[in-house]
Design a protein around this motif. Sequence first.
Motif, PDB file in Angstrom:
ATOM      1  N   VAL A 197       0.859  -1.181   0.000  1.00  0.00           N
ATOM      2  CA  VAL A 197       0.000   0.000   0.000  1.00  0.00           C
ATOM      3  C   VAL A 197       0.893   1.228   0.000  1.00  0.00           C
ATOM      4  O   VAL A 197       1.888   1.284   0.739  1.00  0.00           O
ATOM      5  CB  VAL A 197      -0.922   0.011   1.235  1.00  0.00           C
ATOM      6  N   GLY A 198       0.581   2.205  -0.842  1.00  0.00           N
ATOM      7  CA  GLY A 198       1.415   3.392  -0.942  1.00  0.00           C
ATOM      8  C   GLY A 198       0.624   4.678  -0.926  1.00  0.00           C
ATOM      9  O   GLY A 198      -0.546   4.722  -1.341  1.00  0.00           O
ATOM     10  N   LEU A 199       1.266   5.727  -0.443  1.00  0.00           N
ATOM     11  CA  LEU A 199       0.710   7.082  -0.456  1.00  0.00           C
ATOM     12  C   LEU A 199       1.833   8.047  -0.774  1.00  0.00           C
ATOM     13  O   LEU A 199       2.897   8.019  -0.142  1.00  0.00           O
ATOM     14  CB  LEU A 199       0.092   7.441   0.891  1.00  0.00           C
ATOM     15  N   SER A 200       1.620   8.899  -1.781  1.00  0.00           N
ATOM     16  CA  SER A 200       2.576   9.936  -2.123  1.00  0.00           C
ATOM     17  C   SER A 200       1.792  11.234  -2.327  1.00  0.00           C
ATOM     18  O   SER A 200       0.984  11.328  -3.249  1.00  0.00           O
ATOM     19  CB  SER A 200       3.349   9.562  -3.398  1.00  0.00           C
ATOM     20  N   MET A 201       2.031  12.194  -1.446  1.00  0.00           N
ATOM     21  CA  MET A 201       1.254  13.437  -1.493  1.00  0.00           C
ATOM     22  C   MET A 201       2.186  14.635  -1.423  1.00  0.00           C
ATOM     23  O   MET A 201       3.151  14.643  -0.665  1.00  0.00           O
ATOM     24  CB  MET A 201       0.255  13.476  -0.322  1.00  0.00           C
ATOM     25  N   ARG A 202       1.880  15.612  -2.221  1.00  0.00           N
ATOM     26  CA  ARG A 202       2.624  16.877  -2.199  1.00  0.00           C
ATOM     27  C   ARG A 202       1.623  18.016  -2.048  1.00  0.00           C
ATOM     28  O   ARG A 202       0.695  18.143  -2.843  1.00  0.00           O
ATOM     29  CB  ARG A 202       3.443  17.050  -3.469  1.00  0.00           C
ATOM     30  N   THR A 203       1.824  18.826  -1.037  1.00  0.00           N
ATOM     31  CA  THR A 203       0.965  19.982  -0.760  1.00  0.00           C
ATOM     32  C   THR A 203       1.757  21.250  -1.003  1.00  0.00           C
ATOM     33  O   THR A 203       2.762  21.508  -0.329  1.00  0.00           O
ATOM     34  CB  THR A 203       0.445  19.951   0.690  1.00  0.00           C
ATOM     35  N   TRP A 204       1.304  22.052  -1.967  1.00  0.00           N
ATOM     36  CA  TRP A 204       1.971  23.308  -2.275  1.00  0.00           C
ATOM     37  C   TRP A 204       1.519  24.384  -1.291  1.00  0.00           C
ATOM     38  O   TRP A 204       0.334  24.502  -0.985  1.00  0.00           O
ATOM     39  CB  TRP A 204       1.655  23.747  -3.703  1.00  0.00           C
ATOM     40  N   LEU A 205       2.477  25.181  -0.809  1.00  0.00           N
ATOM     41  CA  LEU A 205       2.181  26.184   0.204  1.00  0.00           C
ATOM     42  C   LEU A 205       1.917  27.563  -0.378  1.00  0.00           C
ATOM     43  O   LEU A 205       1.447  28.449   0.339  1.00  0.00           O
ATOM     44  CB  LEU A 205       3.337  26.259   1.214  1.00  0.00           C
ATOM     45  N   ASN A 206       2.217  27.767  -1.645  1.00  0.00           N
ATOM     46  CA  ASN A 206       1.895  29.052  -2.292  1.00  0.00           C
ATOM     47  C   ASN A 206       1.409  28.783  -3.715  1.00  0.00           C
ATOM     48  O   ASN A 206       1.432  27.656  -4.198  1.00  0.00           O
ATOM     49  CB  ASN A 206       3.086  30.025  -2.267  1.00  0.00           C
ATOM     50  N   SER A 207       0.964  29.814  -4.391  1.00  0.00           N
ATOM     51  CA  SER A 207       0.261  29.661  -5.663  1.00  0.00           C
ATOM     52  C   SER A 207       1.210  29.234  -6.782  1.00  0.00           C
ATOM     53  O   SER A 207       2.425  29.449  -6.730  1.00  0.00           O
ATOM     54  CB  SER A 207      -0.443  30.966  -6.046  1.00  0.00           C
ATOM     55  N   GLU A 208       0.633  28.653  -7.824  1.00  0.00           N
ATOM     56  CA  GLU A 208       1.408  28.082  -8.914  1.00  0.00           C
ATOM     57  C   GLU A 208       2.045  29.118  -9.825  1.00  0.00           C
ATOM     58  O   GLU A 208       2.918  28.793 -10.619  1.00  0.00           O
ATOM     59  CB  GLU A 208       0.507  27.158  -9.735  1.00  0.00           C
ATOM     60  N   ASN A 209       1.627  30.386  -9.738  1.00  0.00           N
ATOM     61  CA  ASN A 209       2.209  31.407 -10.601  1.00  0.00           C
ATOM     62  C   ASN A 209       3.453  32.050 -10.004  1.00  0.00           C
ATOM     63  O   ASN A 209       4.003  32.996 -10.557  1.00  0.00           O
ATOM     64  CB  ASN A 209       1.172  32.487 -10.945  1.00  0.00           C
ATOM     65  N   ARG A 210       3.921  31.572  -8.857  1.00  0.00           N
ATOM     66  CA  ARG A 210       5.142  32.079  -8.241  1.00  0.00           C
ATOM     67  C   ARG A 210       6.364  31.391  -8.831  1.00  0.00           C
ATOM     68  O   ARG A 210       6.352  30.178  -9.085  1.00  0.00           O
ATOM     69  CB  ARG A 210       5.115  31.841  -6.727  1.00  0.00           C
TER      70      ARG A 210
END
Length: 402
Positions: A197-210
């Motif tokens: 079983v696997g989990l890979s998560m990435r949470t961005w802390l600021n907006s994508e246009n930076r």
Amino acid sequence: MTCLAWTLAVPAALAQTAADMPAEDYSIDSARIHNMYVGVRNMNFIKDNEFSGSVMKGYTLPGLWIQPSVKYYPLSNVKLELGLHALIYDGAIKYPNFAYQDIAVWKGAQYQRGAHLLPMFRAQVGLGNVNLVWGTLYSGASHGLMTPLYDLELNFSADPDLGFQVLVDTRRVHLDAWINWQSFVFRLSDHQEAFTVGLSMRTWLNSENRRLRWYIPVQLLAQHRGGEIIDTEQRQVRTLMNGAVGVGTEWYAGRGLLRKFGAEAAVLGYYQQSGTLWPFDSGAAAYVTASAQLGDYFNVRLGYFHGRKFISMYGLPYFGCVSMKNEGSTYDGMTTVFGSVEYRRQVAKGFTLGVWGDIYETHPGKMTAPDGTVGGAGSATNFAFGAYFRVDFDFHVWNARK
């Protein structure tokens, strides 16, 4: 008229090593509804591991894998895919018939000749920001796991994951959760049931246009081996876990020599919840890495790893405290400094050429032999070199409405 449609890979958010592979594109093109395509995915490779020291032996992998398939889009948000995965090593004529992504104990006794062949079937449903996948999963580099948790050589040699997968994409979060069923048991089977079983998560802390972006990676792998219907003597339950949490950054520099810079720091963990497969029940490690894209074609990477009683289920043994060269021997710690450089060029859409080299400077702690003898393991400098040619394209063959 038959036309040619190219499938472009989704770029990995941050290369895990210089020789990383881009993730497979899992988007569903609604314009393909009622159309059928023939797709070809292929990886041609040669990798030479010049390893010394007490951790692992060197070896060479020359060969290729190929995935021909037929894809059909019955609805605007449904994709069905049927095909074949074939792994071929140059000079090999006989292949074990089991999952090429394991760490011992259960192995099938059957063999295949000519190539290692697996049927491939994928059923995918898109529900807004969520994709559900059954059968052959988007695996390997597509999971985006850190190098100590997943040896990127497995992009050449491992079987595709098989099971169920949930992919979630929003403006701030990418989540990949899956179960890879590696060993199925029938009544009176003489091997264990096994799945990861696997989990890979990435949470961005600021907006994508930076141009400068920050994120938090969270990753988890857990492998369970058991099976209630198999013979009692084979039923010892084994559950192994790896996890990681950290912080990372990416800076998109523009069109100069330095195109992109990334850095990541993480704390890793290992836990043996049940069983005695591994010599340690728990361990931890620190991992720091930095990467840069130079110009259009070059990628470089530097990293540092230090672990205490840490074991990686699918990582390169240089990121762990168990010797794969001297069976049963362990280290009280492992420090690895590594670097890599790659030349990667897209020859045309769907055709990518890469050449790379890796160096690993390993400093194991004290080594304990199976008989309890303790001694120094000694540091070692290890190298890996390779080249690959990746192919990924579709061509249109039929429209059900015509």
